[in-house]
Design a protein around this motif. Structure first.
Motif, mmCIF file in Angstrom:
data_model
loop_
_atom_site.group_PDB
_atom_site.id
_atom_site.type_symbol
_atom_site.label_atom_id
_atom_site.label_comp_id
_atom_site.label_asym_id
_atom_site.label_seq_id
_atom_site.Cartn_x
_atom_site.Cartn_y
_atom_site.Cartn_z
ATOM 1 N N GLN A 42 0.825 -1.204 0.000
ATOM 2 C CA GLN A 42 0.000 0.000 0.000
ATOM 3 C C GLN A 42 0.863 1.259 0.000
ATOM 4 O O GLN A 42 0.477 2.281 -0.579
ATOM 5 C CB GLN A 42 -0.910 0.004 1.242
ATOM 6 N N ARG A 43 2.020 1.180 0.633
ATOM 7 C CA ARG A 43 2.868 2.352 0.808
ATOM 8 C C ARG A 43 3.883 2.543 -0.316
ATOM 9 O O ARG A 43 4.543 3.584 -0.364
ATOM 10 C CB ARG A 43 3.625 2.221 2.136
ATOM 11 N N SER A 44 4.054 1.556 -1.194
ATOM 12 C CA SER A 44 5.178 1.553 -2.121
ATOM 13 C C SER A 44 4.742 1.624 -3.577
ATOM 14 O O SER A 44 3.757 0.998 -3.977
ATOM 15 C CB SER A 44 6.016 0.286 -1.923
ATOM 16 N N ASP A 45 5.502 2.342 -4.369
ATOM 17 C CA ASP A 45 5.328 2.325 -5.820
ATOM 18 C C ASP A 45 6.096 1.161 -6.442
ATOM 19 O O ASP A 45 5.677 0.600 -7.446
ATOM 20 C CB ASP A 45 5.843 3.635 -6.429
ATOM 21 N N ILE A 46 7.227 0.831 -5.836
ATOM 22 C CA ILE A 46 8.059 -0.298 -6.256
ATOM 23 C C ILE A 46 8.318 -1.156 -5.030
ATOM 24 O O ILE A 46 8.656 -0.628 -3.963
ATOM 25 C CB ILE A 46 9.409 0.173 -6.851
ATOM 26 N N VAL A 47 8.170 -2.472 -5.147
ATOM 27 C CA VAL A 47 8.476 -3.405 -4.059
ATOM 28 C C VAL A 47 9.651 -4.269 -4.492
ATOM 29 O O VAL A 47 9.639 -4.850 -5.586
ATOM 30 C CB VAL A 47 7.256 -4.280 -3.718
ATOM 31 N N SER A 48 10.666 -4.358 -3.637
ATOM 32 C CA SER A 48 11.884 -5.106 -3.958
ATOM 33 C C SER A 48 12.084 -6.227 -2.947
ATOM 34 O O SER A 48 12.050 -5.993 -1.729
ATOM 35 C CB SER A 48 13.085 -4.157 -3.942
ATOM 36 N N LEU A 49 12.288 -7.449 -3.443
ATOM 37 C CA LEU A 49 12.375 -8.634 -2.582
ATOM 38 C C LEU A 49 13.827 -8.994 -2.281
ATOM 39 O O LEU A 49 14.636 -9.186 -3.186
ATOM 40 C CB LEU A 49 11.693 -9.822 -3.261
ATOM 41 N N HIS A 50 14.121 -9.127 -0.980
ATOM 42 C CA HIS A 50 15.467 -9.513 -0.547
ATOM 43 C C HIS A 50 15.416 -10.440 0.661
ATOM 44 O O HIS A 50 16.330 -10.456 1.482
ATOM 45 C CB HIS A 50 16.283 -8.255 -0.214
ATOM 46 N N THR A 51 14.364 -11.218 0.739
ATOM 47 C CA THR A 51 14.193 -12.098 1.894
ATOM 48 C C THR A 51 14.750 -13.485 1.603
ATOM 49 O O THR A 51 14.694 -13.948 0.459
ATOM 50 C CB THR A 51 12.703 -12.184 2.276
ATOM 51 N N PRO A 52 15.308 -14.158 2.590
ATOM 52 C CA PRO A 52 15.817 -15.521 2.380
ATOM 53 C C PRO A 52 14.679 -16.536 2.395
ATOM 54 O O PRO A 52 13.525 -16.202 2.663
ATOM 55 C CB PRO A 52 16.745 -15.724 3.577
ATOM 56 N N GLY A 53 15.024 -17.777 2.103
ATOM 57 C CA GLY A 53 14.052 -18.860 2.175
ATOM 58 C C GLY A 53 13.313 -19.065 0.871
ATOM 59 O O GLY A 53 13.481 -18.321 -0.098
ATOM 60 N N ASP A 54 12.492 -20.095 0.847
ATOM 61 C CA ASP A 54 11.769 -20.468 -0.360
ATOM 62 C C ASP A 54 10.259 -20.375 -0.203
ATOM 63 O O ASP A 54 9.508 -20.857 -1.040
ATOM 64 C CB ASP A 54 12.142 -21.912 -0.758
ATOM 65 N N GLN A 55 9.777 -19.761 0.861
ATOM 66 C CA GLN A 55 8.339 -19.641 1.080
ATOM 67 C C GLN A 55 7.749 -18.573 0.164
ATOM 68 O O GLN A 55 8.288 -17.461 0.043
ATOM 69 C CB GLN A 55 8.055 -19.278 2.532
ATOM 70 N N VAL A 56 6.654 -18.894 -0.509
ATOM 71 C CA VAL A 56 5.983 -17.927 -1.380
ATOM 72 C C VAL A 56 5.422 -16.792 -0.532
ATOM 73 O O VAL A 56 4.669 -17.015 0.411
ATOM 74 C CB VAL A 56 4.845 -18.605 -2.176
ATOM 75 N N ILE A 57 5.796 -15.571 -0.851
ATOM 76 C CA ILE A 57 5.247 -14.412 -0.141
ATOM 77 C C ILE A 57 4.443 -13.513 -1.077
ATOM 78 O O ILE A 57 3.601 -12.745 -0.632
ATOM 79 C CB ILE A 57 6.342 -13.595 0.571
ATOM 80 N N ILE A 58 4.712 -13.621 -2.380
ATOM 81 C CA ILE A 58 3.935 -12.863 -3.352
ATOM 82 C C ILE A 58 2.967 -13.829 -4.011
ATOM 83 O O ILE A 58 3.290 -14.529 -4.977
ATOM 84 C CB ILE A 58 4.846 -12.197 -4.410
ATOM 85 N N ASP A 59 1.758 -13.914 -3.448
ATOM 86 C CA ASP A 59 0.749 -14.845 -3.945
ATOM 87 C C ASP A 59 -0.492 -14.068 -4.383
ATOM 88 O O ASP A 59 -0.488 -12.822 -4.405
ATOM 89 C CB ASP A 59 0.407 -15.879 -2.874
ATOM 90 N N SER A 60 -1.551 -14.777 -4.730
ATOM 91 C CA SER A 60 -2.751 -14.108 -5.227
ATOM 92 C C SER A 60 -3.366 -13.202 -4.167
ATOM 93 O O SER A 60 -3.883 -12.116 -4.484
ATOM 94 C CB SER A 60 -3.773 -15.147 -5.698
#
Length: 320
Positions: A197-215
């Motif tokens: 909600q706060r961002s125009d661009i979201v950048s991913l730098h998290t470890p692990g293999d869990q899906v965080i960007i889902d439907s």
């Protein structure tokens, strides 16, 4: 110094400005290259004699280690150790190290490059000009936008530091970093649910293999956001993201890795109809001369230390 074989399965090892293969050989060690995908049958003959393994991103499983009766050390060439069976390594008295920070600057640079390229339509503009199409799509300036960073380790912090030069407002989320420490970095701490909600661009730098960007996450995102991923392909539900791009709910996606790289079939994000809104690089974010030297040098020093009977830097899992 012990003699023996060092297995190397990182493609870029010793390909920078330093001859690290020679450094190992001058210590009396035999260096043997193996496939980066860690195919077990291909590696088995080398594993039988290996005393150390400089491992790339491929899996290091219990089956691999069972074939390596003399192995004393796995030097992970890079940061992530998700692919290494740490429990089995420990039970076999095999020490595991990695090379944190060695490629952080390279990946942070690449991340900002992808942001700018996606924001300004660099790839699609190039394709258009080559095809005789000089139509212009009006863009936004990075310094007027807010970038949300998910994961504030070395790379996420490096991205934030670079964005400060543009005058970009940065918000960030990391469950392992206290809010006050995030503020000291010049980043406004926000909750994961609020970052889109706060961002125009979201950048991913998290470890692990869990899906965080889902439907579910994508449904909450206001239209027109740009998503950048220089972490892991597994963080993103590519089918859901492809649909969000197709409906123009998400403006653009730029990434340094796709699921297809891991042999999981064709990625829906490579559909030709999405080409104007997607930008991919071949897992090359860390591939600078400096980063290759840093990673290879750290892995080499760790191997030599272990074989001298010393404790190396950056131990991830000690021997049992």
């Amino acid at each position: 110094m012990s003699s023996g074989t060092v297995l190397v399965t990182s493609r870029s090892f010793s390909s920078g400005s330093l001859d690290l293969t020679a450094a190992l050989e001058s210590a009396g060690l035999k260096v043997v290259r193996g496939p980066a995908d860690h195919n077990l049958e291909a590696l088995a003959p080398v594993l039988a004699d290996a005393v150390a393994w400089i491992a790339g991103t491929g899996p290091v499983t219990a089956e691999h280690l069972e074939r390596a009766p003399h192995l004393r050390h796995i030097a992970r060439y890079g940061v992530g150790v998700d692919a290494v069976d740490l429990g089995d390594a420990s039970s076999r008295d095999i020490l595991v190290t990695n090379t944190p920070g060695a490629n952080s600057d390279a990946v942070a640079d690449h991340t900002v490059a992808l942001m700018l390229a996606a924001l300004r339509g660099v790839a699609s503009g190039d394709r258009g000009v080559r095809g005789g199409d000089w139509r212009v799509t009006r863009a936004r300036e990075l310094g007027t936008l807010t970038v949300g960073i998910i994961g504030l380790g070395r790379i996420g912090r490096g991205v934030a530091a670079r964005l400060s030069g543009f005058g970009t407002k940065v918000v960030g989320f990391d469950p392992w970093v206290p809010a006050e420490q995030i503020r000291v970095l010049g980043i406004e701490p926000v909750e994961f649910e609020d970052i889109a909600q706060r961002s125009d661009i979201v950048s991913l730098h998290t470890p692990g293999d869990q899906v965080i960007i889902d439907s579910t996450w994508l449904d909450r995102v206001p239209s027109g956001r740009i998503l950048v991923n220089t972490a892991r392909a597994n963080l993103v539900d590519e089918t859901a993201l492809a649909e969000a791009l197709r409906t123009r709910h998400v403006l653009a996606y730029a990434a340094d890795s796709l699921s297809v790289e891991s042999g999981r079939g064709e990625s829906p994000l490579l559909d030709e109809e999405l080409a104007a809104w997607t930008l991919f690089t071949p897992h090359s974010a860390a591939q600078t001369v400096e980063a290759v030297d840093n990673m290879g040098g750290a892995a080499t020093e760790a191997v030599l230390a272990v074989l001298r009977g010393e404790t190396p830097d950056n131990v991830v899992r000690s021997a049992a």
